[in-house]
Every structure is written in structure tokens, then in C-alpha cells.
Design an enzyme around this catalytic site. Sequence first.
Site, PDB file in Angstrom:
ATOM      1  N   ASP A  41       3.483  -3.958  -4.975  1.00 40.69           N
ATOM      2  CA  ASP A  41       3.664  -2.604  -4.458  1.00 40.69           C
ATOM      3  C   ASP A  41       3.699  -1.612  -5.623  1.00 40.69           C
ATOM      4  OD1 ASP A  41       5.002  -0.305  -2.753  1.00 40.69           O
ATOM      5  OD2 ASP A  41       4.552  -1.894  -1.316  1.00 40.69           O
ATOM      6  N   ASP A  42       4.329  -0.487  -5.437  1.00 40.40           N
ATOM      7  CA  ASP A  42       4.341   0.598  -6.421  1.00 40.40           C
ATOM      8  C   ASP A  42       4.950   0.141  -7.755  1.00 40.40           C
ATOM      9  OD1 ASP A  42       4.004   3.122  -7.446  1.00 40.40           O
ATOM     10  OD2 ASP A  42       5.183   4.142  -5.915  1.00 40.40           O
ATOM     11  N   ASP A  98      -0.726   4.318   0.223  1.00 44.68           N
ATOM     12  CA  ASP A  98       0.438   5.092   0.664  1.00 44.68           C
ATOM     13  C   ASP A  98       0.094   6.560   0.889  1.00 44.68           C
ATOM     14  OD1 ASP A  98       3.131   5.325   1.406  1.00 44.68           O
ATOM     15  OD2 ASP A  98       3.837   4.158  -0.312  1.00 44.68           O
ATOM     16  N   GLU A 124       0.296   5.591   6.235  1.00 38.02           N
ATOM     17  CA  GLU A 124       0.566   7.026   6.365  1.00 38.02           C
ATOM     18  C   GLU A 124       1.778   7.302   7.243  1.00 38.02           C
ATOM     19  OE1 GLU A 124      -1.217   9.311   9.575  1.00 38.02           O
ATOM     20  OE2 GLU A 124       0.260   7.781   9.976  1.00 38.02           O
ATOM     21  N   TRP A 125       2.581   6.251   7.484  1.00 40.22           N
ATOM     22  CA  TRP A 125       3.904   6.348   8.106  1.00 40.22           C
ATOM     23  C   TRP A 125       3.865   6.784   9.567  1.00 40.22           C
ATOM     24  CZ3 TRP A 125       5.072  10.386   3.863  1.00 40.22           C
ATOM     25  CH2 TRP A 125       4.962   9.799   2.592  1.00 40.22           C
ATOM     26  N   GLY A 126       2.711   6.681  10.215  1.00 38.44           N
ATOM     27  CA  GLY A 126       2.618   7.081  11.608  1.00 38.44           C
ATOM     28  C   GLY A 126       2.620   8.575  11.825  1.00 38.44           C
ATOM     29  N   VAL A 127       2.418   9.329  10.752  1.00 35.20           N
ATOM     30  CA  VAL A 127       2.515  10.788  10.813  1.00 35.20           C
ATOM     31  C   VAL A 127       1.518  11.386  11.792  1.00 35.20           C
ATOM     32  CG1 VAL A 127       2.148  12.900   9.475  1.00 35.20           C
ATOM     33  CG2 VAL A 127       3.461  11.014   8.492  1.00 35.20           C
ATOM     34  N   ARG A 155       0.199   1.728   9.310  1.00 32.34           N
ATOM     35  CA  ARG A 155       1.624   1.899   9.561  1.00 32.34           C
ATOM     36  C   ARG A 155       1.825   2.870  10.713  1.00 32.34           C
ATOM     37  NH1 ARG A 155       5.285   1.344   5.319  1.00 32.34           N
ATOM     38  NH2 ARG A 155       6.670   2.726   6.465  1.00 32.34           N
ATOM     39  N   ASP A 176       9.412   4.050   6.786  1.00 35.33           N
ATOM     40  CA  ASP A 176       9.838   2.806   6.151  1.00 35.33           C
ATOM     41  C   ASP A 176      10.993   2.144   6.904  1.00 35.33           C
ATOM     42  OD1 ASP A 176       8.005   3.442   4.258  1.00 35.33           O
ATOM     43  OD2 ASP A 176       9.423   3.661   2.603  1.00 35.33           O
TER      44      ASP A 176
END
Length: 387
Positions: free
Chosen positions: A111-112, A189, A222-225, A240, A244
Amino acid sequence: MVLQSRGSSAMAPVLITIMYMYVMSVMIAARMVLPVHPYSRSLVKPISNIFDTSNYGVFQLDNGLAQTPQMGWNSWNFFACNINETVIKETADALISTGLAGLGYNYVNIDDCWSSWARNLKGQLVPDPKTFPSGIKALADYVHAKGLKLGIYSDAGVFTCQVRPGSLYHENDDAALFASWDVDYLKYDNCFNLGIQPKERYPPMRDALNATGRKIFYSLCEWGVDDPALWAGKVGNSWRTTDDINDSWASMTSIADLNDKWAAYAGPGGWNDPDMLEVGNGGMTYQEYRAHFSIWALMKAPLLVGCDVRNMMSETFEILSNEEVIAVNQDSLGVQGRKVYVSGTDGCEQHEVVADNRVASLSAQVEAHACEMLILTPQTTTNSQIL
């Protein structure tokens, strides 16, 4: 809560049920009237039954990958930025020695925080020389030699979430670099995105990855945005659907509810992603982790282990290595299970083969936050049995 999913048999559907929180019973009958999905009003086309996949395939990206949800390990949930090439190598070793790799956990995803704070003079990403002195290509070779696959992380913004260089406007160069390192997986991300809509920022990396000629699993984060289930199937292999996860019962169950909304859009080639597993990280009880793993398996969510597999407790390994639960997740038909019934104030017990036939009803007493998962297979009757 009861969730149902269809198996790959050509016969009647296999009923998979998770029961949690106090006492629940499931009625088994020769014929069933399937309930209307509780989120049907929010979708363009109402879901008339729990096996609906009418939206699957409409948006699908066809790169031959992700025919079942991805399985493996990711560094973030346990290590965050405290990673180095030794941790990644030892994790690959542990996936082999524990037998988890043999069960399908084959992606080793960094990951990051793997890269330096700035690009080099050629504008390329550079592995942090202190933590990854051998470089990513050497690490990929090590992982591949064990029959595993290596994943890496970047961001559809000018920086990653930990303020390392992002790939926005560098998609072609970065994709070519990842391919030259023999990377197999990209988690992409959403930080520092300059306010540009996800629908504009994520396709360029898809095109860049495709142009390399190497098949790289593309995991959108994209966090479900922007409701990615509605558009990301033609862009990536998973997306996603939520923010998180954290290592708590409240986070896990709320994320499961959010992910449930998009069940009709998942299938072979593209999966809803409610984030990585927290099993074994210490924030939930054994029973809660069993429920967590069971729900993720039934939702056809990616099974990406988020704990330190080098130092797993036996109960963590027991959960993660349950072959029957894994088989539900990896069923080739790929229909995501969804919530159809809730009972109790907090809406989630285990492992027993029932050899005899059961008719009418099944019930179970379970503790709060425990989980009971049943796989019911239709019985066939031959002419000789009738006679």
C-alpha cells in the site's frame, strides 16, 4: 440478518444464510416467493428478486482478470507506513508456509509509503531507498518465484494519501514503469484529486495499463464518492463502495450495509469492494471476526487479509482458512449475496456438516455479534427412489 446467494449448480439455487443476533429461523419450502430488495426504490430498475444480476455485464471491463473476487494480503490495515521490503518478503513466505496461498490468497499488495517523497529527474516514481533498497522489480521477482503476485499502490491525484507523488497526469509513464517491474495489481486511491470527478480521473490509468500489454488487476479506491458501481465496471476490476474500514463492529457492519446496495452490479470481472479484512487485528472479538469474514465472503467482496500473517493467532488462521466459506466467495457464478431480512436491534454463529436431510425449518441460538452460516443444497430424487 439473512443474506442469500446463488451457487453455481444448474439445479435450484443453493441457499446460503448468515444468521446473527439472538434467535432466527429460516423456512425452507418447495416454492418460495422471493422478497423485494429493500433498496429497490433507489435503483433505476427495481430488484424483483434477490438473484437479480440484470445490471451485471452492462459496464464490464473485459481484461480477463477478476473472474472471482481477488484474494491476498494488503499492508495498510496493520502496518500503515511502517513497511519495507523485508516485511513484504516475510509476508510472502508466511502465505506459503501457513498454507494460505494454497487456499487462494495469492496477491501480496504493497500500500502507500513505498515510494520516495519526490520523483527523479526523469519524472519517474522511485522506491524509497531506505525501505526498498533492492527496488520493486527485485521484490516482484522474489514474490513471483513463490508462485504469488505483487501489487502496488498509487493515487489518482497529485499526491498519495501519505503525500508521496501521485499518478494524476503521469498515468502513461507510471503504468509503463509498473509493467516494467512486473507488477500484477494496482490499488488506485483518491487523495489530493484537485476536485476532478472520479469518472474523469480513473479511466486514463485504465487506458495506460491496457497500453502496457501486461494484465494488471485494476482496483479503484474512490471511496464510493461517485457511486462507482454505476460506472467503474468498464474501468476497473473492483471498486471501493465505501470509506475506509476500521477495526470495529460498528464500522464493519455499517460498511456491509452500504455495500449491499450495489449487489446487482457485481459479477465476474468486476466486484464491489467494501475494503480490506480486519480479521486478526485485535479490535473485534473472535465471534465478530467470524461474522466479518462470513459476510465479506457472501458479499463476494475481495478477501484481502489485513493482519500480520507472520504472527497470526490460531483463531485468526482458523477463520481465514475456512475452505467452505472461501468457496462461497469464489463461486464461479459470482452472484453477490445481499441482505433480505433483519431481526434484532443490532441486526450477526459454526462449522458442522449436517448429513441427514432437513425439511420445514432450521433455527439456531446465537450470541450477540456471533454468526451462523449455513449452506443448503437442493436434493434431487431419482425415479428409482420414487419407486
